[in-house]
Write a protein that holds these residues in place. Structure first.
Motif, PDB file in Angstrom:
ATOM      1  N   HIS B 212     -31.062  17.639   6.668  1.00  0.00           N
ATOM      2  CA  HIS B 212     -32.148  18.784   5.902  1.00  0.00           C
ATOM      3  C   HIS B 212     -31.766  19.574   7.413  1.00  0.00           C
ATOM      4  O   HIS B 212     -32.616  21.060   6.446  1.00  0.00           O
ATOM      5  CB  HIS B 212     -33.413  18.543   5.671  1.00  0.00           C
ATOM      6  CG  HIS B 212     -34.065  18.217   6.862  1.00  0.00           C
ATOM      7  ND1 HIS B 212     -34.058  16.301   6.801  1.00  0.00           N
ATOM      8  CD2 HIS B 212     -34.865  18.447   7.232  1.00  0.00           C
ATOM      9  CE1 HIS B 212     -34.774  16.414   8.707  1.00  0.00           C
ATOM     10  NE2 HIS B 212     -35.637  17.661   8.278  1.00  0.00           N
ATOM     11  N   SER B 215     -29.850  23.534  11.784  1.00  0.00           N
ATOM     12  CA  SER B 215     -28.976  24.192  12.899  1.00  0.00           C
ATOM     13  C   SER B 215     -28.313  22.406  13.136  1.00  0.00           C
ATOM     14  O   SER B 215     -27.405  23.261  14.628  1.00  0.00           O
ATOM     15  CB  SER B 215     -30.313  23.997  13.999  1.00  0.00           C
ATOM     16  OG  SER B 215     -31.633  25.293  13.634  1.00  0.00           O
ATOM     17  N   ARG B 218     -24.935  23.091  11.704  1.00  0.00           N
ATOM     18  CA  ARG B 218     -24.335  23.990  12.159  1.00  0.00           C
ATOM     19  C   ARG B 218     -23.901  23.541  13.468  1.00  0.00           C
ATOM     20  O   ARG B 218     -22.544  24.479  13.633  1.00  0.00           O
ATOM     21  CB  ARG B 218     -25.377  24.904  13.040  1.00  0.00           C
ATOM     22  CG  ARG B 218     -24.787  26.824  13.176  1.00  0.00           C
ATOM     23  CD  ARG B 218     -23.601  26.997  12.601  1.00  0.00           C
ATOM     24  NE  ARG B 218     -22.825  28.192  12.823  1.00  0.00           N
ATOM     25  CZ  ARG B 218     -21.638  28.029  13.488  1.00  0.00           C
ATOM     26  NH1 ARG B 218     -20.972  26.464  13.627  1.00  0.00           N
ATOM     27  NH2 ARG B 218     -21.100  29.168  14.565  1.00  0.00           N
ATOM     28  N   ARG B 219     -24.255  23.174  14.411  1.00  0.00           N
ATOM     29  CA  ARG B 219     -23.773  22.427  15.847  1.00  0.00           C
ATOM     30  C   ARG B 219     -22.700  20.999  15.188  1.00  0.00           C
ATOM     31  O   ARG B 219     -21.255  21.274  15.841  1.00  0.00           O
ATOM     32  CB  ARG B 219     -24.088  21.520  16.583  1.00  0.00           C
ATOM     33  CG  ARG B 219     -25.483  22.247  17.248  1.00  0.00           C
ATOM     34  CD  ARG B 219     -25.882  21.151  18.244  1.00  0.00           C
ATOM     35  NE  ARG B 219     -25.005  21.127  19.629  1.00  0.00           N
ATOM     36  CZ  ARG B 219     -24.694  22.080  20.320  1.00  0.00           C
ATOM     37  NH1 ARG B 219     -24.894  23.289  20.381  1.00  0.00           N
ATOM     38  NH2 ARG B 219     -23.447  22.141  21.123  1.00  0.00           N
ATOM     39  N   LYS B 254     -31.951  29.091   6.142  1.00  0.00           N
ATOM     40  CA  LYS B 254     -32.181  29.569   7.545  1.00  0.00           C
ATOM     41  C   LYS B 254     -33.216  30.347   7.366  1.00  0.00           C
ATOM     42  O   LYS B 254     -33.529  30.616   8.980  1.00  0.00           O
ATOM     43  CB  LYS B 254     -30.390  30.675   7.054  1.00  0.00           C
ATOM     44  CG  LYS B 254     -30.116  30.919   8.629  1.00  0.00           C
ATOM     45  CD  LYS B 254     -28.570  31.202   8.349  1.00  0.00           C
ATOM     46  CE  LYS B 254     -28.881  33.063   9.525  1.00  0.00           C
ATOM     47  NZ  LYS B 254     -27.786  33.710   9.902  1.00  0.00           N
ATOM     48  N   ILE B 257     -36.344  28.310   9.066  1.00  0.00           N
ATOM     49  CA  ILE B 257     -36.203  27.351  10.227  1.00  0.00           C
ATOM     50  C   ILE B 257     -37.076  28.093  11.163  1.00  0.00           C
ATOM     51  O   ILE B 257     -36.152  29.365  12.228  1.00  0.00           O
ATOM     52  CB  ILE B 257     -34.325  27.157  11.111  1.00  0.00           C
ATOM     53  CG1 ILE B 257     -33.953  26.373   9.801  1.00  0.00           C
ATOM     54  CG2 ILE B 257     -34.146  26.491  12.026  1.00  0.00           C
ATOM     55  CD1 ILE B 257     -32.237  26.492  10.060  1.00  0.00           C
ATOM     56  N   LEU B 259     -37.029  29.237  14.748  1.00  0.00           N
ATOM     57  CA  LEU B 259     -36.884  28.833  16.260  1.00  0.00           C
ATOM     58  C   LEU B 259     -37.589  28.849  17.369  1.00  0.00           C
ATOM     59  O   LEU B 259     -38.261  29.084  16.999  1.00  0.00           O
ATOM     60  CB  LEU B 259     -35.878  29.764  16.767  1.00  0.00           C
ATOM     61  CG  LEU B 259     -33.784  29.698  15.040  1.00  0.00           C
ATOM     62  CD1 LEU B 259     -33.121  31.423  15.151  1.00  0.00           C
ATOM     63  CD2 LEU B 259     -33.296  28.558  15.569  1.00  0.00           C
TER      64      LEU B 259
END
Lengths: 291, 270
Positions: B212, B215, B218-219, B254, B257, B259
């Motif tokens: 879920h 981030s 994406r990695r 997005k 999230i 950061l």
């Protein structure tokens, strides 16, 4: 400015002379302010909230230090007076709404409990207030939700119910213990926004416990970073997330993956940082004598 | 271009809705996967992202054929395994492995780490299972004395390494990883993510990674599919999907999230 909550040199341990769970913790939260408590599991972040609320698990107790709430030392108050004060002025938003709510009772009664039993409101007034609060936490049909059982509503809805219950008695301080950890990100954002709005409207101070460096960055002006029950960094978020964090805080931030920097290498907390912290903790324990 | 390892076309799954079951008669069916089409290319990592209830774990279970799809086709290495029975699946089973979210509940507490990792190999009669198990444990950085330990003697991250070692033991051609880092502390999570990145490189693994957490996706993932309510709302190379989400739901995920940068405005953004 005098703080609403001021913790001074708090030590909590398992039994007398047993392992320390909180090591000389000091922090203060001003009225209306949000303070974050961050750290990895076992760092003692929830323990601070439990010590304030006076609900430490059996066998675990405050050994020294003071918890000043509005000038009164909670640890020195007689039990009944403390329960009364905490009940009236401090509320908790727990992590898991499903275990915090009684599955066999309708939601409405669980919100009004506190108003009726601690503040002595009559049932009608308490119900009206509960409906008003559910409306404030953006629940569309307060009447229906009050009649529902916890399993009949979604996870995000249950968490809102607990937020409503926490704000019901207009507490001066709310301790939120990982209130959004179990939620989806989009729901988490709605719930955090809601907490922020209610807090601003009611002037409530918030002690926000989380392991998520992202959440604390967005929500808190100031924070304490904990390791092994010890505050290793404390101060404004602008400094800790900016130019001058403690190496451990810096490491926690660097270990958090971020979608906007996929090329940046993801670093676990370096062993040297952990070794330095462990040495600090050991040195502090040598000097500490159980009073 | 090489044929994909897994090919899903209009994949559907409907299950009886037990909550809506009438007193007598059959429960109505509720469609959980509503016609999904995508490929998992060889040697690539596919991210499957979505919120709770989106069907991502159910999809994962279909991919390793723990669940039988009720419509569409699922091909593994060119073979139609959509409705393959136990016997037909047997020759693919060892090639379809899984890493679970909670290693504490998927590892037998009475077995040592070595035995846990050997178990799948013994089942398939692999020669030198013990040597091979030690080698795999070495790969996940649990060499030496760890082999003799039991699950309760390990930290959460170490247990998850055992789960990874177990999945790797049979050198499967496809691994499904379902939320395998979500219960971990951030530092441990970083270690496991780095380990996976290395293993994917070194061993040329083909992986479906359910999470879920965008981030993390994406990695780790080359391609991504975004699921909502049993449908794919967006799919493509991860870098592209993140740079310019085409579907508003992806953009919303997005934006949600947090950061780790202080930003008081984030909460009040729409």
């Amino acid at each position: 400015m005098s703080a609403l909550l001021r913790i001074e040199g708090l030590n909590v341990s398992v039994g007398r002379g047993g392992p320390r769970l909180l090591r000389d913790v000091s922090l203060s939260v001003a009225a209306g302010e949000t303070h974050g408590l961050v750290g990895e599991s076992g760092a003692g972040k929830s323990m601070i909230g439990k010590a304030i609320a006076g609900v430490l698990p059996r066998g675990i107790a405050v050994r020294s230090g003071r918890i000043l709430f509005d000038g009164q030392d909670l640890t020195a108050l007689p039990r009944r007076a403390r329960r009364r004060l905490v009940g009236e002025r401090i509320a908790i938003i727990p992590q898991d709404p499903l275990t915090a709510l009684n599955p066999c009772r309708r939601i409405g009664g669980q919100i009004t409990d506190r108003l009726v039993h601690i503040l002595g409101w009559d049932a009608g007034r308490a119900r009206a207030r509960a409906a008003e609060l559910l409306d404030e936490v953006a629940i569309r049909e307060p009447g229906r939700v009050m009649q529902a059982y916890p399993h009949e509503v979604s996870g995000g809805m249950r968490q809102r119910v607990l937020i409503a219950a926490a704000f019901a008695a207009e507490p001066a301080l709310i301790i939120a213990d990982e209130p959004t950890t179990a939620l989806d990100v989009t729901v988490q954002r709605q719930v955090l926004r809601l907490i922020g709005e209610l807090q601003a409207r009611h002037g409530t101070a918030l002690l926000f416990v989380t392991h998520d460096m992202g959440v604390v960055a967005k929500l808190c002006r100031s924070l304490s970073v904990l390791y092994a029950g010890k505050v290793v960094d404390q101060g404004p978020a602008a400094r800790i997330f900016g130019p001058d964090p403690h190496p451990y805080a810096r490491a926690l931030i660097a270990a958090t993956p971020r979608y906007d920097r996929p090329e940046e290498s993801l670093m676990p907390v370096p062993e040297a940082v952990i070794a330095a912290l462990d040495a600090e903790v050991a040195a502090a324990d040598r000097d500490w004598t159980d009073g | 271009m090489a044929e994909p390892l897994i090919e899903a076309r209009d994949l559907r799954l409907a299950l009886p809705d037990l909550n809506a079951r009438p007193l007598f008669g059959a429960a109505p069916r509720v469609e959980i996967l509503k016609g999904l089409s995508f490929d998992v290319a060889r040697g690539r990592v596919l991210g499957i992202v979505g919120e709770s209830g989106s069907g991502k774990s159910t999809l994962g279970r279909c991919l390793v054929r723990l669940l039988e799809p009720t419509g569409g086709t699922l091909r593994f290495d060119g073979d139609d395994i959509t409705h393959a029975d136990t016997r037909a699946l047997k020759r693919h089973r060892r090639d379809l492995q899984m890493i679970f979210q909670d290693p504490m509940s998927s590892l037998n507490p009475r077995h040592s780490v070595l035995r846990l990792v050997e178990a799948p190999m013994r089942l398939y009669g692999v020669a030198n299972a013990e040597d091979r198990a030690r080698e795999v444990l070495e790969r996940v950085q649990l060499g030496g004395a760890f082999a003799r330990r039991y699950p309760h003697q390990l930290s959460g991250g170490q247990r998850q390494r055992v789960g990874i070692a177990r999945a790797l033991a049979l050198s499967p051609r496809f691994i499904l990883a379902d939320e395998i880092v979500s219960g971990l502390d951030v530092s441990t999570q970083a270690q496991i993510i780095r380990l996976l990145e290395r293993l994917v490189d070194e061993m040329d693994l083909t992986l479906a990674f359910i999470s879920h957490d965008l981030s993390v996706i994406r990695r780790l993932c080359h391609e991504v599919i975004v699921l909502r309510a049993g449908e794919i709302v967006e799919a493509g190379p991860t870098a592209e999907v993140f740079a310019a989400p085409k579907h508003p739901y992806t953009a919303e995920l997005k934006a949600a999230i947090p950061l780790p940068d202080p930003d008081a405005g984030w909460l009040s953004q729409p």
